[in-house]
Design a protein around this motif. Structure first.
Motif, mmCIF file in Angstrom:
data_model
loop_
_atom_site.group_PDB
_atom_site.id
_atom_site.type_symbol
_atom_site.label_atom_id
_atom_site.label_comp_id
_atom_site.label_asym_id
_atom_site.label_seq_id
_atom_site.Cartn_x
_atom_site.Cartn_y
_atom_site.Cartn_z
ATOM 1 N N GLY A 1 0.821 -1.218 0.000
ATOM 2 C CA GLY A 1 0.000 0.000 0.000
ATOM 3 C C GLY A 1 0.853 1.265 0.000
ATOM 4 N N ASP A 2 0.179 2.385 -0.350
ATOM 5 C CA ASP A 2 0.904 3.653 -0.549
ATOM 6 C C ASP A 2 1.532 4.195 0.729
ATOM 7 O OD1 ASP A 2 0.289 3.512 -3.154
ATOM 8 O OD2 ASP A 2 -1.376 4.956 -3.083
ATOM 9 N N ASP A 3 0.765 4.153 1.844
ATOM 10 C CA ASP A 3 1.313 4.684 3.092
ATOM 11 C C ASP A 3 2.541 3.894 3.510
ATOM 12 O OD1 ASP A 3 -0.663 6.523 3.125
ATOM 13 O OD2 ASP A 3 -1.913 5.481 4.617
ATOM 14 N N ALA A 4 2.418 2.569 3.379
ATOM 15 C CA ALA A 4 3.536 1.699 3.748
ATOM 16 C C ALA A 4 4.747 1.970 2.856
ATOM 17 C CB ALA A 4 3.127 0.235 3.650
ATOM 18 N N ARG B 1 6.598 4.878 4.192
ATOM 19 C CA ARG B 1 7.368 4.502 5.394
ATOM 20 C C ARG B 1 8.584 3.667 4.998
ATOM 21 N NH1 ARG B 1 5.438 5.770 10.597
ATOM 22 N NH2 ARG B 1 7.403 4.983 11.410
ATOM 23 N N GLY C 1 2.530 -3.999 6.317
ATOM 24 C CA GLY C 1 1.139 -3.975 5.846
ATOM 25 C C GLY C 1 0.396 -2.824 6.502
ATOM 26 N N SER C 2 -0.892 -2.631 6.121
ATOM 27 C CA SER C 2 -1.599 -1.470 6.667
ATOM 28 C C SER C 2 -1.923 -1.672 8.151
ATOM 29 C CB SER C 2 -2.870 -1.187 5.863
ATOM 30 O OG SER C 2 -3.568 -2.387 5.656
ATOM 31 N N ARG C 3 -2.215 -2.920 8.562
ATOM 32 C CA ARG C 3 -2.483 -3.143 9.984
ATOM 33 C C ARG C 3 -1.203 -2.943 10.801
ATOM 34 N NH1 ARG C 3 -5.044 -8.617 11.169
ATOM 35 N NH2 ARG C 3 -6.481 -7.818 9.593
ATOM 36 N N ASP C 4 -0.070 -3.379 10.239
ATOM 37 C CA ASP C 4 1.213 -3.146 10.920
ATOM 38 C C ASP C 4 1.410 -1.651 11.155
ATOM 39 O OD1 ASP C 4 1.991 -5.866 10.861
ATOM 40 O OD2 ASP C 4 2.676 -5.635 8.789
ATOM 41 N N LEU C 5 1.137 -0.881 10.108
ATOM 42 C CA LEU C 5 1.338 0.568 10.201
ATOM 43 C C LEU C 5 0.519 1.147 11.343
ATOM 44 C CD1 LEU C 5 1.469 2.422 6.753
ATOM 45 C CD2 LEU C 5 3.254 2.133 8.477
ATOM 46 N N GLU C 6 -0.793 0.706 11.429
ATOM 47 C CA GLU C 6 -1.658 1.210 12.510
ATOM 48 C C GLU C 6 -1.056 0.900 13.868
ATOM 49 O OE1 GLU C 6 -5.466 -0.619 11.905
ATOM 50 O OE2 GLU C 6 -5.687 0.385 9.944
#
Ligand code: ATP
Ligand code: MG
Length: 421
Positions: free
Chosen positions: A336-339, A342, A385-390
């Motif tokens: 994903g883009d946010d990841a 990062r 992943g996105s959940r990791d990011l959260e």
């Protein structure tokens, strides 16, 4: 019709990964013993005035008569792509006045050389050498030092089949008598026109004739070692005993001559049997008269050049793995883009911290990215992943064992550094 694809010129080739890295590693291994022994690094242009080589290498040598890439520039200067390194380095020493400082001057260099040869395995028109020179001393310890450093370089690459051939060509004290004796012998042989001319011009060069019938006729020829003056003999014996002290095996080869005219006294060649028609992986010798030939003051010297291309071939012939590292230690896999943003920051921080790292690009999925991680040679993948990011973590996966653990993003660089230490 499509234009045919361009190809590298005949006798040349590209080095692409992993051979590119292997060539770098070979050159590094050749330079390492020199850098650890007080040699300074020198770089000269890849072309020089043609006269430098005609004078310095010798008008009657194969290099000068057949192998040089020479041309006249738009401005009317006659220049030549360097076929060897010693004459240019000596020119640079004289031009920059290094010989007026503390002696000896010890130098090393690395680069491309050009000879118009008949291309075959191990014989190219563009090739790579690492070279070393010691200038301003006649000490036989310098001759021995250079031979030891070359042998150590080959050893550090894991090569076991390199043999050292050793000879002395004598100095001006010994050479004239030997030259005359050799000439007298050669004149009794039934030789072709060109070789007869060579007998008169430069009889020692005839010893280098590779034709079997000539080699056979040469078996009875006088050898230089029977003609050495006491000074030349003492020099030679000192080199031999210093090599023995350093546990370097060598083979006395009284018929060894080499393709450049400038050698005096010590002459040596490093040979290997895995190179097809070629055998020399390196060579060199003492050249006490070269500086004067180039218009300089008396400045005795000794040096060698090691062929990086042939050394790599020799390693392959011995079944050694390609040296040099391709790839990274850590490979980031953002989902994903946010990841991805990062991951970019993380990889930058890792690289700045000295950890070799790369990152999947182009928003590939997990599967494609993990494939890229495997191909990268990395020991760890960092999956974000996105959940990791959260949760402010990334999954650090050991690509060898498959084990995976979450690690806080702000501790990742330190964590990976410890894992890789
Ligand atoms: P050869 O007898 O094989 O022609 P040389 O005596 O001409 O070699 P040098 O001038 O002593 O070679 O160069 C030092 C080293 O550089 C050689 O031992 C070899 O490993 C390498 N070398 C020389 N010429 C070539 C070439 N055309 N292609 C690849 N390597 C070369
Ligand atoms: Mg040659």
């Amino acid at each position: 019709m499509n234009q045919p694809i361009f190809r590298a010129p005949r006798g040349t080739f590209d080095l692409v990964p992993p051979r590119g890295e292997a060539m770098l590693a070979v050159r590094d291994a050749m330079a390492a013993p020199l850098r650890a022994s007080g040699y300074g690094y020198v770089e000269t242009p890849s072309f020089e005035e043609t006269r430098l080589f005609a004078r310095g290498v010798g008008e009657s040598t194969d290099i000068v008569t057949k192998e040089m890439y020479s041309f006249t520039t738009r401005g009317g200067d006659d220049v030549t792509l360097r076929p060897e390194g010693t004459a240019p380095v000596l020119r640079a020493v004289l031009e920059n006045g290094l010989h007026r400082g503390a002696l000896p001057v010890k130098l090393w260099y690395s680069g491309s050389y050009y000879r118009y040869e008949r291309p075959q395995k191990g014989r190219y028109r563009h090739f790579s050498q690492v070279g070393a020179e010691i200038l301003g001393t006649e000490d036989p310890a310098s001759d021995a030092e250079l031979i030891v450093l070359a042998v150590d370089a080959y050893r550090s690459l894991g090569l076991s089949g390199v043999r050292v051939l050793l000879n002395s060509l004598g100095s001006s004290e010994s050479r004239p008598a030997y030259r005359a004796a050799l000439q007298e012998y050669l004149r009794t042989l039934d030789l072709d026109e060109e070789t007869r001319r060579r007998v008169e011009l430069n009889p020692l060069r005839v010893l280098d004739d590779k034709r079997p019938e000539i080699q056979k006729a040469l078996a009875q020829a006088p050898v230089i070692t029977d003609y050495l003056s006491s000074g030349d003999r003492e020099h030679h014996e000192t080199v031999r005993s210093l090599l023995a002290d350093a546990a370097v095996d060598f083979i006395d080869d009284p018929r060894l001559v080499r393709g450049l005219d400038y050698y005096t006294r010590t002459l040596f060649e490093f040979v290997h049997d895995g190179l097809g028609a070629q055998s020399a992986v390196g060579g060199g010798g003492r050249y006490d008269g070269l500086s004067e030939l180039l218009g300089g003051p008396r400045l005795p010297g000794v040096g060698w050049a090691l062929g990086a291309d042939r050394t790599l071939l020799a390693m392959q012939a011995e079944g050694l793995p390609l040296p040099g590292r391709v790839g990274v230690d850590v490979f980031a896999v953002p989902l994903g883009d946010d990841a991805a943003r990062r991951a970019f920051g993380l990889v930058t921080a890792l690289r700045r911290a000295g950890v070799a790292a790369d990152v999947a690009t182009g928003g590939r999925g997990l599967k494609g990215s993990m494939k890229a991680a495997d191909r990268s040679g990395a020991r760890y993948a960092v999956v974000i992943g996105s959940r990791d990011l959260e949760q402010g973590v990334a999954q650090v996966k050991d690509l060898g064992s498959g084990e995976q653990e979450p690690v806080a993003l702000d501790r990742l660089v330190e964590h990976l550094r410890v894992l890789l230490a």
